[in-house]
Design a protein around this motif. Structure first.
Motif, PDB file in Angstrom:
ATOM      1  N   VAL A 141      28.886 -12.705  -2.712  1.00 12.57           N
ATOM      2  CA  VAL A 141      27.894 -11.738  -3.198  1.00 12.57           C
ATOM      3  C   VAL A 141      26.911 -12.416  -4.155  1.00 12.57           C
ATOM      4  O   VAL A 141      25.701 -12.151  -4.113  1.00 12.57           O
ATOM      5  N   TRP A 142      27.441 -13.308  -5.001  1.00 14.47           N
ATOM      6  CA  TRP A 142      26.538 -13.996  -5.929  1.00 14.47           C
ATOM      7  C   TRP A 142      25.484 -14.808  -5.186  1.00 14.47           C
ATOM      8  O   TRP A 142      24.318 -14.830  -5.595  1.00 14.47           O
ATOM      9  N   SER A 143      25.860 -15.473  -4.105  1.00 16.15           N
ATOM     10  CA  SER A 143      24.898 -16.303  -3.368  1.00 16.15           C
ATOM     11  C   SER A 143      23.759 -15.456  -2.818  1.00 16.15           C
ATOM     12  O   SER A 143      22.587 -15.868  -2.847  1.00 16.15           O
ATOM     13  N   VAL A 144      24.087 -14.256  -2.306  1.00 16.20           N
ATOM     14  CA  VAL A 144      23.041 -13.380  -1.780  1.00 16.20           C
ATOM     15  C   VAL A 144      22.202 -12.801  -2.922  1.00 16.20           C
ATOM     16  O   VAL A 144      20.971 -12.697  -2.819  1.00 16.20           O
ATOM     17  N   TRP A 145      22.871 -12.424  -4.021  1.00 16.92           N
ATOM     18  CA  TRP A 145      22.151 -11.871  -5.175  1.00 16.92           C
ATOM     19  C   TRP A 145      21.180 -12.915  -5.733  1.00 16.92           C
ATOM     20  O   TRP A 145      20.010 -12.620  -5.998  1.00 16.92           O
ATOM     21  N   TRP A 146      21.663 -14.137  -5.908  1.00 16.57           N
ATOM     22  CA  TRP A 146      20.829 -15.203  -6.468  1.00 16.57           C
ATOM     23  C   TRP A 146      19.632 -15.504  -5.573  1.00 16.57           C
ATOM     24  O   TRP A 146      18.492 -15.570  -6.040  1.00 16.57           O
ATOM     25  N   THR A 147      19.879 -15.669  -4.289  1.00 13.74           N
ATOM     26  CA  THR A 147      18.772 -15.966  -3.386  1.00 13.74           C
ATOM     27  C   THR A 147      17.838 -14.773  -3.241  1.00 13.74           C
ATOM     28  O   THR A 147      16.630 -14.936  -3.055  1.00 13.74           O
ATOM     29  N   GLY A 148      18.374 -13.551  -3.330  1.00  7.64           N
ATOM     30  CA  GLY A 148      17.515 -12.363  -3.283  1.00  7.64           C
ATOM     31  C   GLY A 148      16.559 -12.314  -4.462  1.00  7.64           C
ATOM     32  O   GLY A 148      15.364 -12.023  -4.309  1.00  7.64           O
ATOM     33  N   ASP A 149      17.068 -12.616  -5.668  1.00  8.06           N
ATOM     34  CA  ASP A 149      16.192 -12.683  -6.842  1.00  8.06           C
ATOM     35  C   ASP A 149      15.192 -13.821  -6.710  1.00  8.06           C
ATOM     36  O   ASP A 149      14.006 -13.685  -7.065  1.00  8.06           O
ATOM     37  N   ALA A 150      15.687 -14.967  -6.217  1.00  9.96           N
ATOM     38  CA  ALA A 150      14.788 -16.114  -6.045  1.00  9.96           C
ATOM     39  C   ALA A 150      13.679 -15.795  -5.055  1.00  9.96           C
ATOM     40  O   ALA A 150      12.510 -16.144  -5.278  1.00  9.96           O
ATOM     41  N   MET A 151      14.021 -15.127  -3.953  1.00 17.01           N
ATOM     42  CA  MET A 151      12.999 -14.782  -2.973  1.00 17.01           C
ATOM     43  C   MET A 151      12.028 -13.747  -3.532  1.00 17.01           C
ATOM     44  O   MET A 151      10.851 -13.718  -3.148  1.00 17.01           O
ATOM     45  N   GLY A 152      12.497 -12.891  -4.427  1.00 18.36           N
ATOM     46  CA  GLY A 152      11.579 -11.965  -5.078  1.00 18.36           C
ATOM     47  C   GLY A 152      10.487 -12.695  -5.839  1.00 18.36           C
ATOM     48  O   GLY A 152       9.325 -12.284  -5.839  1.00 18.36           O
ATOM     49  N   ILE A 153      10.863 -13.814  -6.489  1.00 16.25           N
ATOM     50  CA  ILE A 153       9.866 -14.615  -7.204  1.00 16.25           C
ATOM     51  C   ILE A 153       9.012 -15.414  -6.234  1.00 16.25           C
ATOM     52  O   ILE A 153       7.781 -15.461  -6.346  1.00 16.25           O
ATOM     53  N   LEU A 154       9.642 -16.035  -5.247  1.00 16.43           N
ATOM     54  CA  LEU A 154       8.913 -16.933  -4.356  1.00 16.43           C
ATOM     55  C   LEU A 154       7.977 -16.202  -3.402  1.00 16.43           C
ATOM     56  O   LEU A 154       6.999 -16.791  -2.925  1.00 16.43           O
ATOM     57  N   LEU A 155       8.257 -14.946  -3.106  1.00 13.71           N
ATOM     58  CA  LEU A 155       7.407 -14.191  -2.183  1.00 13.71           C
ATOM     59  C   LEU A 155       6.465 -13.225  -2.909  1.00 13.71           C
ATOM     60  O   LEU A 155       5.275 -13.170  -2.603  1.00 13.71           O
ATOM     61  N   VAL A 156       6.995 -12.474  -3.861  1.00 12.18           N
ATOM     62  CA  VAL A 156       6.203 -11.431  -4.501  1.00 12.18           C
ATOM     63  C   VAL A 156       5.258 -12.010  -5.558  1.00 12.18           C
ATOM     64  O   VAL A 156       4.090 -11.611  -5.647  1.00 12.18           O
TER      65      VAL A 156
END
Length: 321
Positions: A141-156
């Motif tokens: 779950v942490w891996s998905v949470w971390w990458t989800g937050d990271a993608m929020g920065i990298l895309l948005v």
């Protein structure tokens, strides 16, 4: 700054509700979490005075999901994540135009990969503590949470910063507008076919390269966001390229694709921007040099330089024949 905090809170909360629609693993863990990117942009534009709005949005988003103590911890982690990303970027002299290679690298490795460790570790820890997550599921779950937050920065974040630069397009020819529109439509169409119909999710890479080459950040940011959201929809629905895979493999495949997409597009766009800026500087330097040479030539014509005779010429007898 009351209105600014209210606006930031509203946008962060609304984007959080959109992110929850893609919740897939654990307790509402999203592979793309837009509020992280929105919060970072708000801090970059308005400074730390909008932190209360960021915290309020995080509090309201988590309130129905975890007990009150967990909500408080999640709120603090969300605010700390945004603040850490903002301070790290300021420390390295980050430019909002993301037109240098160092800006793209800072956004990726300092803000996206670095600061989001705070929210992901605290959020997963809170859910283990309140019993919503088994300890053996923490790493997944942490891996998905971390990458989800990271993608929020990298895309948005690049997308919102690119919106501020659309004024640069006001002087371009009409066919460039048509070209940009074609890129946006093609990004969605090719991404949808490659993820929902075929097992070819990398078909969009030439389009992203085209957008970076022709429009840099203002073109590549919306195209990358469209492609990522379309691909995430296929991953959550387990269709097309993601059919037949379990939840973990779908999320791993999605995040690997997103990382490759965003890293390549941002770095390429930054390199093209640097190249264009260097070319413009060379052209300006050549133009100034040409003006200086022209000025010297005009001065020479108006005031010719008289060469003084040498000693031998002064002593040579005049020709009387």
């Amino acid at each position: 700054m009351g209105l600014a905090n209210l606006a930031v809170a509203a946008v962060c909360y609304g984007s959080g509700q959109l992110g929850l629609l893609a919740g897939e693993i654990g307790e509402n863990v999203s592979p793309l979490w837009p509020p992280t990117g929105v919060a970072l942009v708000a801090l970059l534009l308005y400074g730390i005075r909008v932190l209360p709005g960021i915290a309020a949005a995080a509090f309201l988003t988590d309130l129905p999901l975890v007990p009150l103590g967990g909500v408080v911890m999640d709120t603090g982690a969300a605010a700390a994540t945004a603040l850490a990303g903002y301070l790290l970027l300021r420390r390295v002299g980050f430019r909002l135009q993301i037109d240098r290679l160092r800006d793209a690298l800072a956004l990726v490795f300092l803000a996206a990969f670095g600061s989001t460790l705070i929210s992901s570790l605290v959020g997963c820890g809170v859910r283990v503590y309140v019993g919503q997550l088994e300890p053996r599921e923490f790493l997944q779950v942490w891996s998905v949470w971390w990458t989800g937050d990271a993608m929020g920065i990298l895309l948005v974040t690049p997308f919102l910063l690119a919106v501020r630069q659309y004024w640069r397009l006001r002087h371009i020819q009409w066919y460039r507008y048509a070209e940009l529109g074609l890129l946006l439509v093609a990004s969605f169409g090719v991404a949808w076919v490659g993820t929902h119909v075929m097992d070819a999710i990398f078909l969009t890479f030439p389009i992203i390269g085209w957008a970076a080459l022709r429009f840099q950040l203002v073109g590549v940011a919306p195209c990358a966001l469209i492609v990522s959201v379309t691909t995430a929809d296929a991953a959550v629905g387990a269709v097309g390229a993601f059919a037949g895979e379990d939840v973990l493999m779908r999320m791993v495949s999605l995040q690997m694709f997103n990382m490759t997409l965003v890293l390549g597009s941002l770095l390429f766009a930054a390199i093209i921007s640097q190249r264009d800026r260097a070319r413009d500087e060379i052209e300006r330097t050549c133009s100034r040099l040409g003006e200086v040479i022209h000025h010297l030539e005009v001065s020479e014509e108006e005031h010719p330089v008289r060469v003084k005779p040498t000693g031998e010429e002064r002593q040579r007898p005049s020709d009387t024949s």
